[in-house]
Motif scaffolding. Structure first.
Motif: not given
Ligand SMILES: [Zn+2]
Length: 414
Positions: A64-74, A83-94
């Motif tokens: 469910d949270k694979s392939c989001i590296i282009d939405r996050c910054t490391i 954790f914080s980057e993925t949690t933020a990206a998750k808010r936009g998941f549909t």
């Protein structure tokens, strides 16, 4: 007998069995014959002595949270940042977005020879059932190629997150195959563990925790999980993932915990790629590896698996879903060098994870589903050491993928 056979795989070497080659007869999606020189008029595929496995078993992946590296910054590469980057990206998941990314990852896993997977799916008041609904749909749509087991879990905590408990209960009533926990993010880790065990008991489910995900061995939630497993008689039904603290203790301490894990029946999933990427970030030299020695735990009788975990996200910005690659990476990191020891690592991505997931019909044996993956090698050690390519795979007797070998364009005719 021969008329009930639809396809024969000739000259196969079955991983984990004697070195002689045999023919495997497939009929109505099942393995109906295993013998040398099988007399039969069904269509034949000759494997020329290549190694076959019943498909790889992935015990720990987050589709469910694979392939989001282009939405996050490391920037730091720490667990906290992931954790914080993925949690933020998750808010936009549909739901559609989750389905699309998860299918891309699942297709990769299938093409790498994986036939059974346990995927963790986040359930909480922010994401609701978007992940669960998408992955339930995926499970159905991909049943022709892979058996998907859904582990619903509260990635952002449980007792600290009002409304999450009710959602987890609803998930257990609506498609979750087992329940997971993540005590290290909760304000009350022991309360979290106790609540997950209570839910598992209520719905008669196996449990899979994310646990002890740092390198400080002075305390472990593992002891509480062992205590609760024993108290509830849930031995053989509990697994923990990461447990990187076990990479930070000496041989004697490891042996003591290993004996306890084996006695109580708690399995351990080691996740080399994620653990290597996230652990030891407070060192700028002589960086600890932070990967728990699965093969040493297994030698003490602990059920262990090597798994992928995350793919192309801030927890692990890599990944092609190859479990052979994971075993090879692990061998390198864990200093596994003897041929027999390298060969044994193949078990940690096949039979051992099947045991962890309590799969009763896994294995190349008469009567089992014809889940068969052909590797471009002839020995178990070569499979791991040489990253043998999965050449073709069957799920319940149906060809699911083919990966032809490279063709070399020699300068002279040979
Ligand atoms: Zn995980």
């Amino acid at each position: 007998m021969s008329s009930a056979i639809d396809l024969v795989l000739r000259e196969a070497r079955i991983a984990g069995s004697e070195p002689r080659v045999v023919d495997i007869g497939i009929g109505a999606g099942r393995i109906v014959a295993i013998e040398p020189n099988l007399a039969c008029e069904a269509p034949v595929q000759n494997l020329d002595g290549r190694l076959v496995v019943p498909g790889f078993v992935e015990t720990h992946i987050h589709l469910d949270k694979s392939c989001i590296i282009d939405r996050c910054t490391i920037r730091q590469g720490t667990l906290a940042e992931a954790f914080s980057e993925t949690t933020a990206a998750k808010r936009g998941f549909t739901e559609e977005d989750i389905y699309a990314r998860a299918s891309r990852t699942l297709v990769n896993a299938i093409s790498q020879g994986t036939t059974r997977l346990r995927t963790h799916v986040e359930v909480d008041p922010r994401i609701g059932f978007k992940g669960l609904d998408a992955i339930r749909r995926l499970k159905q749509d991909f049943a022709w190629a892979a058996d998907l087991e859904i582990c619903a879990f509260p990635q952002e905590g449980l007792l600290n997150d009002p409304g999450c408990d009710e959602l987890l209960i609803a998930a257990c009533r609506n498609g979750a195959d087992l329940i997971g926990g993540c005590p290290y993010v909760d304000s009350d880790p022991h309360g979290h563990i106790a609540r997950i065990f209570a839910i598992a008991e209520e719905f008669d489910l196996d449990i899979d925790f994310h646990l002890d995900f740092d390198l400080d061995p002075s305390w472990m939630h593992l002891h509480e999980v062992l205590r609760q497993t024993e108290r509830m008689g849930w031995g053989g039904r509990v697994a923990v993932g990461h447990a990187t603290k076990l990479s930070a203790i000496d041989t004697q301490a490891l042996a003591a915990i290993a004996r306890r894990l084996a006695d109580v029946g708690v399995a351990v999933t080691v996740i080399p790629a994620t653990d290597l990427f996230l652990m030891g970030r407070d060192h700028d030299h002589s960086v600890p590896r932070g990967v728990t020695p699965a093969h040493r735990l297994a030698a003490h009788g602990v059920t262990c698996s090597l798994a992928t975990n995350n793919v192309l996200n801030p927890f692990t910005p890599f990944g092609d879903c190859s479990l052979i690659r994971m075993a090879n990476l692990y061998a390198n990191v864990a200093h596994v060098g003897h041929t027999a020891d390298i060969a044994a690592l193949l078990d940690l991505v096949t039979t051992a994870p099947a045991k962890l997931m309590n799969l009763p019909d896994y294995g190349i044996a008469l009567g089992n589903p014809a889940d068969i993956v052909v590797l471009d090698c002839t020995t178990e050690a070569a499979a791991v050491a040489e990253l043998a390519s999965p050449m073709l795979g069957f799920k319940r007797g149906r060809l699911t993928f083919e990966r032809p070998a490279a063709t070399i364009n020699w300068p002279n005719a040979r």
